[in-house]
Design a protein around this motif. Structure first.
Motif, PDB file in Angstrom:
ATOM      1  N   LEU A  15       0.856  -1.181   0.000  1.00  0.00           N
ATOM      2  CA  LEU A  15       0.000   0.000   0.000  1.00  0.00           C
ATOM      3  C   LEU A  15       0.892   1.231   0.000  1.00  0.00           C
ATOM      4  O   LEU A  15       1.549   1.541   0.982  1.00  0.00           O
ATOM      5  N   ARG A  16       0.925   1.918  -1.129  1.00  0.00           N
ATOM      6  CA  ARG A  16       1.866   3.023  -1.326  1.00  0.00           C
ATOM      7  C   ARG A  16       1.152   4.371  -1.248  1.00  0.00           C
ATOM      8  O   ARG A  16       0.046   4.520  -1.766  1.00  0.00           O
ATOM      9  N   ASP A  64      -8.221   0.503   1.999  1.00  0.00           N
ATOM     10  CA  ASP A  64      -9.153  -0.605   1.810  1.00  0.00           C
ATOM     11  C   ASP A  64      -8.349  -1.777   1.249  1.00  0.00           C
ATOM     12  O   ASP A  64      -8.055  -1.827   0.055  1.00  0.00           O
ATOM     13  N   ALA A  65      -7.970  -2.705   2.113  1.00  0.00           N
ATOM     14  CA  ALA A  65      -7.125  -3.821   1.704  1.00  0.00           C
ATOM     15  C   ALA A  65      -7.882  -4.887   0.925  1.00  0.00           C
ATOM     16  O   ALA A  65      -7.284  -5.841   0.444  1.00  0.00           O
ATOM     17  N   ARG A  66      -9.205  -4.725   0.774  1.00  0.00           N
ATOM     18  CA  ARG A  66      -9.965  -5.703   0.003  1.00  0.00           C
ATOM     19  C   ARG A  66      -9.749  -5.533  -1.491  1.00  0.00           C
ATOM     20  O   ARG A  66      -9.896  -6.472  -2.257  1.00  0.00           O
ATOM     21  N   SER A  67      -9.437  -4.326  -1.895  1.00  0.00           N
ATOM     22  CA  SER A  67      -9.361  -4.022  -3.314  1.00  0.00           C
ATOM     23  C   SER A  67      -8.137  -4.669  -3.952  1.00  0.00           C
ATOM     24  O   SER A  67      -7.029  -4.610  -3.424  1.00  0.00           O
ATOM     25  N   SER A  68      -8.344  -5.287  -5.112  1.00  0.00           N
ATOM     26  CA  SER A  68      -7.226  -5.873  -5.859  1.00  0.00           C
ATOM     27  C   SER A  68      -6.606  -4.860  -6.817  1.00  0.00           C
ATOM     28  O   SER A  68      -5.577  -5.126  -7.428  1.00  0.00           O
ATOM     29  N   ARG A  69      -7.239  -3.692  -6.922  1.00  0.00           N
ATOM     30  CA  ARG A  69      -6.703  -2.656  -7.821  1.00  0.00           C
ATOM     31  C   ARG A  69      -5.600  -1.872  -7.122  1.00  0.00           C
ATOM     32  O   ARG A  69      -5.617  -1.697  -5.916  1.00  0.00           O
ATOM     33  N   ARG A  70      -4.637  -1.408  -7.901  1.00  0.00           N
ATOM     34  CA  ARG A  70      -3.565  -0.583  -7.341  1.00  0.00           C
ATOM     35  C   ARG A  70      -4.071   0.850  -7.233  1.00  0.00           C
ATOM     36  O   ARG A  70      -4.350   1.492  -8.234  1.00  0.00           O
ATOM     37  N   ARG A  71      -4.188   1.307  -6.019  1.00  0.00           N
ATOM     38  CA  ARG A  71      -4.625   2.685  -5.813  1.00  0.00           C
ATOM     39  C   ARG A  71      -4.114   3.149  -4.465  1.00  0.00           C
ATOM     40  O   ARG A  71      -3.631   2.356  -3.656  1.00  0.00           O
ATOM     41  N   GLY A  72      -4.226   4.435  -4.228  1.00  0.00           N
ATOM     42  CA  GLY A  72      -3.712   4.982  -2.992  1.00  0.00           C
ATOM     43  C   GLY A  72      -4.678   4.803  -1.842  1.00  0.00           C
ATOM     44  O   GLY A  72      -5.649   4.043  -1.916  1.00  0.00           O
ATOM     45  N   ALA A  73      -4.411   5.527  -0.767  1.00  0.00           N
ATOM     46  CA  ALA A  73      -5.253   5.452   0.422  1.00  0.00           C
ATOM     47  C   ALA A  73      -6.654   5.955   0.113  1.00  0.00           C
ATOM     48  O   ALA A  73      -6.851   6.870  -0.690  1.00  0.00           O
ATOM     49  N   SER A  74      -7.642   5.345   0.762  1.00  0.00           N
ATOM     50  CA  SER A  74      -9.018   5.797   0.575  1.00  0.00           C
ATOM     51  C   SER A  74      -9.296   7.074   1.355  1.00  0.00           C
ATOM     52  O   SER A  74     -10.251   7.788   1.062  1.00  0.00           O
ATOM     53  N   LEU A  75      -8.458   7.369   2.349  1.00  0.00           N
ATOM     54  CA  LEU A  75      -8.612   8.589   3.135  1.00  0.00           C
ATOM     55  C   LEU A  75      -7.251   8.987   3.689  1.00  0.00           C
ATOM     56  O   LEU A  75      -6.494   8.137   4.158  1.00  0.00           O
ATOM     57  N   THR A  76      -6.938  10.281   3.621  1.00  0.00           N
ATOM     58  CA  THR A  76      -5.722  10.820   4.223  1.00  0.00           C
ATOM     59  C   THR A  76      -6.116  11.907   5.205  1.00  0.00           C
ATOM     60  O   THR A  76      -6.816  12.861   4.851  1.00  0.00           O
ATOM     61  N   ILE A  77      -5.673  11.760   6.459  1.00  0.00           N
ATOM     62  CA  ILE A  77      -5.996  12.725   7.512  1.00  0.00           C
ATOM     63  C   ILE A  77      -4.724  13.478   7.873  1.00  0.00           C
ATOM     64  O   ILE A  77      -3.778  12.895   8.424  1.00  0.00           O
ATOM     65  N   PRO A  78      -4.646  14.772   7.575  1.00  0.00           N
ATOM     66  CA  PRO A  78      -3.439  15.542   7.898  1.00  0.00           C
ATOM     67  C   PRO A  78      -3.340  15.842   9.389  1.00  0.00           C
ATOM     68  O   PRO A  78      -4.349  16.013  10.075  1.00  0.00           O
ATOM     69  N   HIS A  79      -2.107  15.904   9.897  1.00  0.00           N
ATOM     70  CA  HIS A  79      -1.823  16.216  11.293  1.00  0.00           C
ATOM     71  C   HIS A  79      -0.873  17.402  11.359  1.00  0.00           C
ATOM     72  O   HIS A  79      -0.127  17.663  10.404  1.00  0.00           O
TER      73      HIS A  79
END
Length: 213
Positions: A15-16, A64-79
């Motif tokens: 997961l990149r 979402d680790a269920r997805s077999s497609r290569r894609r980024g994070a489903s959500l990014t929360i900035p800190h």
């Protein structure tokens, strides 16, 4: 973030997306027997589906680790600062807990991540570890910090005197107990903490080569 198949010790997914060191991860189990939830594993009875990660790039990312497609994070929360610890609360709550170099324990609702639900301050130095009580009804969290303290928090929706969690004095009313005795002297050590399976004891890593309980 790398996912391995435990049975054969093979990498099944990468997961990149983080732009710095990934300091912590947590995962939520999927539905027992739902092999469709994890296309890479046809034998497991419980597949991880929601993975959260925390990094030096000042983000918490949800995958979402269920997805077999290569894609980024489903959500990014900035800190506001690098994030050293992250934890999913429990199966009955979608909330995410995170903490890092700004000495603050955050609670996030991934459905409305623009601002934290809570920002709790009681530590005086970086928080490096988070755990949650195994009993969802207790609704407790535990944090280990570089100030040499272990703090037990009450995360229930309503706590007397803690209505305005943004106020530091009100947030401290959520502190159930503060434990002292272990040391956190190494600034490079991400010392963690944990509840016992029955929730009756807590433990913390320590710079003195001990595990304190």
């Amino acid at each position: 973030v790398v996912v391995w198949d435990v049975e054969v010790a093979e990498v099944v997914k990468k997961l990149r997306g983080h732009e710095g060191v990934v300091n912590a991860v947590d995962a939520e189990a999927g539905v027992p027997g739902d092999n469709a939830a994890a296309p890479w594993d046809v034998s497991t009875s419980v597949a991880p589906w929601r993975v959260v990660s925390a990094g030096d790039d000042k983000t918490v990312r949800v995958w979402d680790a269920r997805s077999s497609r290569r894609r980024g994070a489903s959500l990014t929360i900035p800190h506001p600062a690098p994030v050293l610890a992250v934890r999913l609360r429990h199966a009955s709550s979608p909330s995410i807990l995170s903490a890092g170099l700004d000495n603050t324990l955050y609670e996030w609702d991934p459905r409305a991540p623009a601002a934290p639900l809570r920002a709790l301050r009681a530590h005086s130095d970086s928080i490096t570890g988070i755990d949650v009580s195994p009993d969802p009804a207790a609704d407790l969290a535990l944090t280990n910090a570089m100030d040499g303290t272990l703090v037990l928090w009450d995360l229930r929706a309503f706590v007397r005197g803690a209505g305005g969690d943004a106020d530091e004095s009100a947030a401290k009313r959520r502190v159930v107990r503060t434990f002292r005795g272990h040391t956190h002297a190494d600034p490079g050590a991400l010392l963690r903490c944990a509840f016992s399976p029955d929730g009756g004891m807590v433990a913390a890593g320590s710079s003195d080569r001990m595990m304190w309980a």
